[in-house]
Design an enzyme around this catalytic site. Structure first.
Site, PDB file in Angstrom:
ATOM      1  N   GLU A 173      11.497  73.391   2.722  1.00 44.50           N
ATOM      2  CA  GLU A 173      12.301  72.651   1.746  1.00 44.50           C
ATOM      3  C   GLU A 173      12.300  71.146   2.017  1.00 44.50           C
ATOM      4  O   GLU A 173      12.340  70.335   1.099  1.00 44.50           O
ATOM      5  CB  GLU A 173      13.728  73.202   1.821  1.00 44.50           C
ATOM      6  CG  GLU A 173      14.762  72.464   1.039  1.00 44.50           C
ATOM      7  CD  GLU A 173      16.171  72.883   1.417  1.00 44.50           C
ATOM      8  OE1 GLU A 173      17.028  72.838   0.534  1.00 44.50           O
ATOM      9  OE2 GLU A 173      16.421  73.228   2.600  1.00 44.50           O
ATOM     10  N   ASP A 209      22.934  66.676  -1.622  1.00 42.87           N
ATOM     11  CA  ASP A 209      24.140  67.071  -0.897  1.00 42.87           C
ATOM     12  C   ASP A 209      23.746  67.558   0.506  1.00 42.87           C
ATOM     13  O   ASP A 209      22.980  68.478   0.617  1.00 42.87           O
ATOM     14  CB  ASP A 209      24.899  68.157  -1.661  1.00 42.87           C
ATOM     15  CG  ASP A 209      23.993  69.312  -2.108  1.00 42.87           C
ATOM     16  OD1 ASP A 209      22.783  69.083  -2.297  1.00 42.87           O
ATOM     17  OD2 ASP A 209      24.489  70.430  -2.274  1.00 42.87           O
TER      18      ASP A 209
END
Length: 560
Positions: A514, A314
């Site tokens: 990340e 997402d």
């Protein structure tokens, strides 16, 4: 006209509903440039001895009479400090199997600079390991965090809870450092969620109960067994995996595509049980939906956003009917390549586990299911001209079988198009691997620091110029395990680029990130609805897994 869509909704808790109000008030109270992360508010706990009714009453007093005026930020901070707790639901935990210098640690990493960095990355597990506090077990209604039986590894930064698909790559990293007990604990935690809810949640918070994430639990069990030969784990896992398998192959998750010869192919899609703004991003989702006029369309849009969150990717133009227009999100209409390859892997894993445990009939049943899904890959997803597997767009709502049409394949290039090479069903076919290697080489996805997620610069984080650890590992591992020389070479080259860039980012920023901006060597990624995060669970795991897979020669510099 109907005022709600027809799909399922799994309600959250009263505490989550209240914390959404606090989040919305904070969004009004702070200047735009100072607005705290909305997830901060939804992760708060009730401070002892206050009960929810007392805190709600105090909040009503705080906000009453304000009408269109917001509560001053200082007053809101005072309220939060008096009634709510931040970060008290997790307690730092020293993993019992952690050793800073494990024996036989990366014997094929011959470069001392690289081995020292690998140890630093390995040591990050200590900073990411926690246990759920006693108060969560004793008073679950006071927390949005869910009680899990074993210590947890969190991704890091804003993500202060277990995430489902992150855990697979975390586990791969743990196994490189011989942290078998901690790895098994991750699986035990996820199995407890499946036993409670019928599926493993997106994350271990009360507001994630309405959706799952890519179902990698069987792969985690398989990885542990592959190292430990723990048959007892398999026996415990099989009934849990059967329950999860049913979730992904029934109800709204199940779709049937009929080919030209009238053969039906059963596949799976993502479908969140939610049609409101996501609690952890309530203010973002409301803003995104502000241009959607009627209630029915708004609820459908919210379901599409939540479903994109279930994908783990997402957000991306991959889920948009008219990219990069965010309001055209239609995730429930996509039959995704990567979800179905993960479920094909689940079928193979369950067949393997049943065979080990002596259930030959059950094993044969899942081998048969895997063959059927493998056939569907050739019919529904594979595109011979493109040399890759393409997502399939449904023409209807997916409740009835629909006939396959070539124009419904999404011909845009995404890293996910190449993820089937991850499993032996496909990487054992040399002719197929050669086609995929050629297509990947011509795709434009291979960048200076790894594999791009897409070629579209939309500002969304699962698009250009970002690259993500999971997709790097799935594609690289699949290519490396094929019998094709060119595939092995391109796999090693991509892995080295990813490791080198991660090292460079670590040395300049002091953190593992990340995601990476793979279009630029030595840059971490950005975009999306929150600031870049550090820590970082799956990035650590993939760095360590790549070093175990490929090693590092003594005469090969890791510097750019």
């Amino acid at each position: 006209m109907a005022v709600s869509d027809s799909g399922p909704v799994v309600q959250t808790t009263s505490l989550v509903t209240f914390l959404q109000r606090v989040q919305l008030e904070a969004h009004r109270s702070y200047p735009t440039e100072e607005t705290p992360d909305p997830k901060f508010y939804i992760d708060l706990s009730l401070k002892h001895p206050h009960h929810l009714s007392t805190v709600e009453s105090a909040f009503n007093d705080l906000t009453s009479g304000s009408f269109d005026l917001s509560v001053p930020a200082k007053k809101l901070e005072k309220f939060v400090g008096e009634y709510l707790d931040d970060g008290k639901d997790l307690v730092p935990h020293e993993p019992e199997d952690f050793v800073s210098h494990p024996l036989d640690f990366f014997l094929n990493v011959e470069n001392n600079q690289v081995i020292e960095w690998a140890r630093e990355v390995h040591c990050l597990w200590k900073t990411l390991c926690y246990r759920v506090s006693d108060s969560v077990r004793e008073s679950p209604e006071r927390h949005t965090l869910l009680a899990l039986p074993e210590p947890v590894i969190i991704p890091g930064s804003r993500f202060k809870e277990v995430y489902y698909w992150d855990s697979y790559w975390v586990l791969k990293g743990l196994l490189t450092g011989k942290m078998f007990t901690t790895a098994k604990g991750l699986v035990t935690n996820l199995m407890s969620l499946v036993e409670t809810y019928g599926y493993s949640l997106n994350g271990a918070r009360a507001y994630y109960t309405n959706r799952s994430q890519p179902p990698l639990l069987s792969s985690m069990v398989y990885e542990i067994y592959n190292v430990t030969k723990d048959e007892e784990l398999l026996r415990k896992a099989i009934p849990v995996l059967l329950k999860e398998y049913e979730f992904w192959n029934s109800g709204k998750h199940k779709v049937v595509i009929r080919d030209a010869s009238g053969c039906d192919h059963m596949l799976s899609r993502y479908y969140a049980m939610w049609n409101m703004p996501r609690p952890e991003s309530y203010v973002f989702d409301q803003e995104s939906a502000s241009g959607v006029s009627n209630t029915l369309e708004k609820e459908r849009f919210y379901r599409e956003i939540a479903t994109a969150a279930e994908t783990g990717c997402d957000f991306s133009t991959r889920w948009m009917r008219d990219p990069p227009n965010f309001t055209t999100m239609a995730t429930t209409s996509v039959v995704p390549v990567d979800l179905n390859v993960i479920i094909l892997k689940m079928e193979l894993d369950i067949a393997f586990m049943m065979d080990i445990c002596g259930d030959k009939e059950g094993s044969e049943r899942f081998v048969k299911a895997s063959k059927a899904r493998e056939k569907a890959f050739g019919t529904v997803f594979w595109n011979e001209k493109a040399g890759q597997w393409l997502d399939y767009w449904l023409s209807s709502n997916g409740d009835e079988p629909e006939t396959w049409k070539p124009e419904n394949q999404n011909t845009n290039v995404f890293a996910s198009n190449f993820t089937p090479i991850w499993i032996s069903s496909f990487n054992s076919d040399e002719n197929l691997v050669k086609k995929v290697v050629k297509a990947l080489g011509n795709s434009g996805l291979i960048a200076p620091a790894g594999i791009l997620t897409s070629l579209t610069n939309s500002g969304q984080q699962w698009d250009y110029p970002n690259g993500w650890a999971p997709q790097q590992e799935m594609i690289v591992t699949g290519l490396a395990r094929s019998g094709v020389k060119e595939a092995k070479e391109i796999a090693e080259e991509i892995a080295r680029r990813w490791i080198r860039s991660s090292y460079s980012v670590y040395k300049t920023s002091g953190s593992i990130h990340e995601k990476l901006n793979v279009a630029e060597f030595g840059e971490y990624g950005g975009g999306g609805e929150y600031k870049p995060q550090t820590g970082f669970g799956w990035s650590n795991g993939v760095i360590l897994a790549f070093l175990e897979e490929f090693g590092w020669p003594s005469d090969l510099s890791i510097e750019p």
